[in-house]
Design an enzyme around this catalytic site. Structure first.
Site, PDB file in Angstrom:
ATOM      1  N   ARG A  70       0.856  -1.009   0.091  1.00 11.62           N
ATOM      2  CA  ARG A  70      -0.111   0.217   0.294  1.00 11.62           C
ATOM      3  C   ARG A  70       1.316   1.513  -0.170  1.00 11.62           C
ATOM      4  NH1 ARG A  70      -1.689   2.970   4.348  1.00 11.62           N
ATOM      5  NH2 ARG A  70      -1.180   1.208   5.973  1.00 11.62           N
ATOM      6  N   TYR A 122     -15.845  16.345 -18.471  1.00 12.83           N
ATOM      7  CA  TYR A 122     -16.286  14.829 -17.960  1.00 12.83           C
ATOM      8  C   TYR A 122     -18.106  14.828 -17.222  1.00 12.83           C
ATOM      9  CZ  TYR A 122     -15.778   9.706 -16.744  1.00 12.83           C
ATOM     10  OH  TYR A 122     -16.322   9.404 -16.113  1.00 12.83           O
ATOM     11  N   ASP A 197      -6.635  17.953 -16.642  1.00  8.59           N
ATOM     12  CA  ASP A 197      -7.148  17.118 -17.304  1.00  8.59           C
ATOM     13  C   ASP A 197      -6.500  16.427 -18.371  1.00  8.59           C
ATOM     14  OD1 ASP A 197      -8.456  14.425 -17.931  1.00  8.59           O
ATOM     15  OD2 ASP A 197     -10.039  14.845 -17.437  1.00  8.59           O
ATOM     16  N   LYS A 222      -6.875   5.163 -20.429  1.00  4.81           N
ATOM     17  CA  LYS A 222      -7.615   5.222 -22.100  1.00  4.81           C
ATOM     18  C   LYS A 222      -5.851   5.263 -23.037  1.00  4.81           C
ATOM     19  CE  LYS A 222     -11.265   7.091 -20.364  1.00  4.81           C
ATOM     20  NZ  LYS A 222     -11.387   7.161 -18.916  1.00  4.81           N
TER      21      LYS A 222
END
Length: 904
Positions: A70, A122, A197, A222
């Site tokens: 982690r 978005y 972004d 993406k």
């Protein structure tokens, strides 16, 4: 357009010393940086050429570099170093998704802070900002960031904590001057954090940190990954203080990317440059084609795109996403549905091309009023271009546009102007009205011709192979078409009357004066529009009370069939046309036996009327062939276009609502599309909907009509009552039937399964499914008698009830090795017991239309009907005359021999 000039990166790969002072080595270019994964501070002890996956939760030892995955993992460290290197960044973090990246960034904010964000974002970004505004005490100002001056009134040196930008925006591809806005913000609110972004561009085409951004994030799902096989988000920055804050939050929240996903993302990023080069090159071709056809296209590569000069200043390419509008939402839906190579899906950046309608998919979480206020068109189509061959993508899109009616063939012109757009690019209400008027005028001429033609259509019945009754309670049903069919034929009358002849309902006939029908109750469905979800009850009531005689009302089956036919006949009418025709229908499948006879009737009536009114068009005349009877599969080129079939299916479903009240849609879908499908009702926790079973192998069945009437509603209510009384018992049965349906779907779709193994598996599942239906109390002594006869030692076949049970039909699987003589013997034995057996195939063709191209006599106007006792000179023999008198056993062969049939 990606730049080949060298860039300076915070973590450049070490390059060899110059071989001579006269020829120094240049820094590696982007493609090389992508393909070369090197981290000088983390050399693999074994010299592995690929970064290993350290798939471990913990690390042994004390005070080591790693202790708990982690908090840190070697595979993740390699990936983060690599991404920082290609992003002009000093720091990089990878988390579980793009939204997880944004969530991590937004945790920098505190109550009372203000955020300035774009108005074309978005949908997920808009959603999380809305949550912060409502629950986090953070003020959010949405502005048009394409105009830098619009931000100035909202900049507060004390309160503006963050500016959130996208360029190009998603989905309208608006261009934002990142460099100028960054400078303006830094001048007026030095402490504000500028966040970009960059998902639409990726680091290959744009690196916002080079233009003043403080933090950049990407949905690595993406382009960075490129294969849609993982979820990931990337955060990059150059400021140590921000890196420390975000690193702390990622460790505390535990949303860092897993080692295996790090490995996949590292592998995908190596091909980023080569993928993007192919994708954006094809995107330019697609954009140019759509622009040439007259659509409004949003793509920065086009010369007229707003702020194109700004984009070229801050980016190295135009990207692989574009969007365009059609002027009509329904038209856009038809275009999306007509594509085959373009996958209908949210997201982008994959090697496979995708198509979507943002307002009903990725941006549906933004309420319609807000979408309208921000200029997001409901008819917008977004295309995300992959790496397929450009010619295939262009051809598929062109075919979809043609099928949907968005473009039409021209009468001339060069090869680049074969098609023109059918809707003016302005898309205004006036221009659409003019176009519809023009269509109605031309359609009226075509309708006149169609009135003078007999239309002969057919549709198959259906059999539920697995899951009947249980489907009502959310269990998946498996249904397939049968080769027993309903046939319908429209014949011109030219006497101002419309009539029906339902041969299987005791030869029922009825006629009405066209002008005597209750037209004042009609709200027509315009050409190109969909029928509303609910029936027009006003029209149904008007037909029932004003058009039907007491004698018709007294015959329930005929009454409902008349209402369904008249309802569609009236509500489809347009352009002032009210054709005078007769519609005759009959079937080779038993009526009322649970084999989908009403759905096949609905499909026939809907198709005949749609053709009569020219609301659908047959494909162009096919090339000559030696085969007169052609079935084109779903996988191959269809004789009947998909958009044609889908329109028929929508209207057949309307008819089914009139006949049954609340149908599932399974029966009419099988009647139109043929083959086999699985269906799950919504609202029960499973994925709902209808899914075609690809590769379904045709099977032989014996369908035996018990000739015992059944009450479907009563049987369904009985199962519901049993479930209420004994929920655990019934739930156990339903779960068992669900397992049977799942196994049947796997077996039917498995291309590796041998024919013998398949038949053996289905036989066992049939016996098991019937046993559970008996326990549900829906069998009948007649069905058990049929089952007993077919299962006797001399036959050894598996049989189950189908449909509602309580009578109706039983289905028996016929193995390939059963001899013809033994089959005839069994059918004779069943007939002796007063049952009616039908030997048929399952999973064949769907809707069929007798092609008019090789039937010239069908185009002629028939002469007026002679007076009684008077011969008609030169009378044309109409199909309906023979159709009504043919024996049922001879009907299929007669129809097949009339000429070429076009099938779905």
């Amino acid at each position: 357009m990606a730049s080949t000039s060298p860039k300076t990166f915070a973590q450049d790969l070490p390059t060899p010393e110059p071989e001579t002072p006269c020829r120094p080595r240049q820094p590696y270019r982007f493609s090389t940086l992508c393909a070369t994964v090197e981290n000088p501070s983390q050399k693999d002890q074994y010299g592995s050429s690929s970064v290993p996956i350290y798939q471990t939760a913990t690390f042994k030892g004390v005070d080591g570099q790693y202790d708990y995955t982690r908090s840190g993992n070697p595979t993740r460290s390699h990936l983060e170093h690599h991404l920082a290197k290609i992003s002009s960044a000093a720091h990089a973090f990878v988390v579980s998704s793009g939204m997880a990246a944004l969530d991590t960034i937004l945790r920098i904010l505190k109550p009372g802070d203000e955020v300035i964000a774009g108005d074309d974002l978005y949908g997920g970004t808009n959603r999380i900002l809305g949550y912060l505004k409502t629950h986090g005490g953070v003020a959010v100002h949405h502005v048009d960031t394409t105009k830098p001056d619009t931000l100035l009134p909202y900049i507060n040196p004390e309160k503006t904590a963050m500016v959130l930008l996208e360029s190009p925006t998603n989905p309208l591809l608006k261009i934002v001057d990142l460099a100028r806005i960054a400078a303006d913000i830094k001048e007026r609110a030095p402490n504000a954090v500028i966040v970009v972004d960059n998902t639409m561009m990726s680091p290959y085409l744009q690196r916002p940190l080079e233009h003043g951004a403080d933090i950049v994030y990407d949905s690595a799902t993406k382009y960075l990954s490129g294969h849609h096989d993982l979820m990931a988000g990337v955060i990059t920055c150059n400021r140590d203080d921000l890196a420390k804050q975000m690193g702390f939050m990622i460790n505390a929240a535990g949303n860092a990317l897993t080692p295996f996903d790090c490995f996949l993302l590292l592998r995908g990023s190596k091909t980023l440059a080569i993928r993007m080069d192919r994708q954006q090159a094809t995107t330019m071709l697609v954009a140019q084609m759509l622009d040439r056809l007259g659509f409004k296209v949003h793509y920065p590569g086009l010369a007229e795109h707003p702020n194109r000069d700004v984009h070229e200043r801050i980016a190295d390419g135009y990207g692989a996403v574009l969007s365009f509008t059609t002027g009509d939402k329904a038209l856009s839906e038809r275009i999306v549905g007509a594509t085959r190579l373009w996958g209908i899906s949210v997201s982008f950046g994959c090697v496979n091309s995708l198509i979507s309608m943002p307002c009903v998919m990725s941006h549906a979480s933004i309420d319609p009023a807000t979408r309208a206020a921000r200029g997001l068109p409901e008819d917008l189509i977004r295309l995300c271009v992959g790496i397929e061959d450009p010619a295939d993508l262009l051809d598929d899109l062109e075919r979809a546009l043609l099928e949907a009616g968005a473009i039409t063939l021209t009468a001339g012109g060069d090869s680049h102007q074969r098609y023109v757009r059918t809707i003016p690019s302005e898309g205004t209400a006036i221009s659409r009205a003019v176009q519809k008027l023009a269509f109605n005028e031309s359609a009226a001429l075509t309708t006149e011709r169609n009135e003078d033609r007999e239309w002969f259509v057919s549709a198959p019945g259906k059999v539920i192979l697995f899951g009947e009754h249980a489907v009502v309670h959310g269990v998946t049903a498996v249904a397939a078409s049968v080769d027993l069919r309903c046939y319908g034929i429209t014949t011109p009358r030219h006497d101002g009357k419309v009539s029906v002849h339902f041969i299987d309902i005791d030869g029922f006939t009825e006629e009405w004066g066209v002008d005597d029908l209750p037209w004042d109750a009609v709200t027509s469905v315009r050409v190109g529009d969909f029928h509303p979800d609910t029936l027009d009850q006003k029209l149904v009531d008007a037909i029932t009370t004003r058009a039907l005689s007491p004698e018709v009302i007294a015959k329930p089956s005929a009454r409902q069939a008349c209402i369904a036919f008249l309802y569609m006949y009236m509500i489809m009418a347009h352009g002032g046309k009210r054709p005078s025709v007769n519609f005759s229908a009959r079937a080779t499948l038993p009526v009322g036996a649970g084999l989908g006879s009403s759905a096949s009737f609905s499909a026939c009536a809907a198709t005949a009327l749609l053709l009569l009114y020219s609301r659908i068009q047959l494909p162009a005349q096919p090339a000559p062939t030696t085969n007169d009877h052609i079935h084109v599969s779903h996988e191959g080129r269809r004789a009947i276009p998909p958009a044609f079939a889908e329109e028929v299916n929508r209207w057949a479903f309307v008819s089914e609502k009139i006949l049954h009240g609340n149908p599932s849609g399974v029966d009419n879908s099988v009647a139109v599309f043929g083959g086999a499908l699985s269906y799950t009702r919504p609202g029960f926790g499973r994925k709902a909907g209808m899914i075609p079973i690809q590769g379904f192998k045709s099977l032989k069945f014996l369908l035996t009509d018990s000739r015992v009437p059944r009450n479907t509603k009563q049987l369904v209510a009985g199962v519901a009552a049993l479930k209420e009384q004994e929920p655990e018992f019934v739930d156990g049965l339903l779960n068992a039937i669900q397992y049977i349906s799942d196994e049947a779907q796997r077996a039917l779709a498995d291309p590796q399964l041998s024919r013998q193994t398949l038949l053996s598996a289905l036989s066992a599942l049939i016996d098991e499914n019937h046993g559970y239906l008996v326990k549900l109390g829906v069998s009948h002594p007649s069905l058990e008698a049929i089952r007993s006869k077919t299962a006797s030692p001399q036959y050894g076949l598996s049989t189950k009830l189908t449909g509602a049970g309580g009578g109706g039909c039983a289905v028996t699987l016929v193995p390939d090795d059963l001899s013809e003589s033994r089959l005839r013997e069994l059918m004779a034995a069943l007939s002796t017991d007063s049952f009616v057996p039908y030997y048929t195939s399952v999973g064949g063709s769907g809707l069929g239309i007798l092609s008019p191209y090789n039937q010239p006599q069908l185009l002629a106007t028939p002469p007026e009907t002679p007076r009684e006792g008077e011969a008609s000179a030169g009378a044309i023999e109409l199909l309906c005359d023979t159709f009504a008198g043919k024996a049922t056993a001879d009907l299929t062969a007669w129809a097949d021999n009339l000429g070429r049939w076009l099938f779905v």
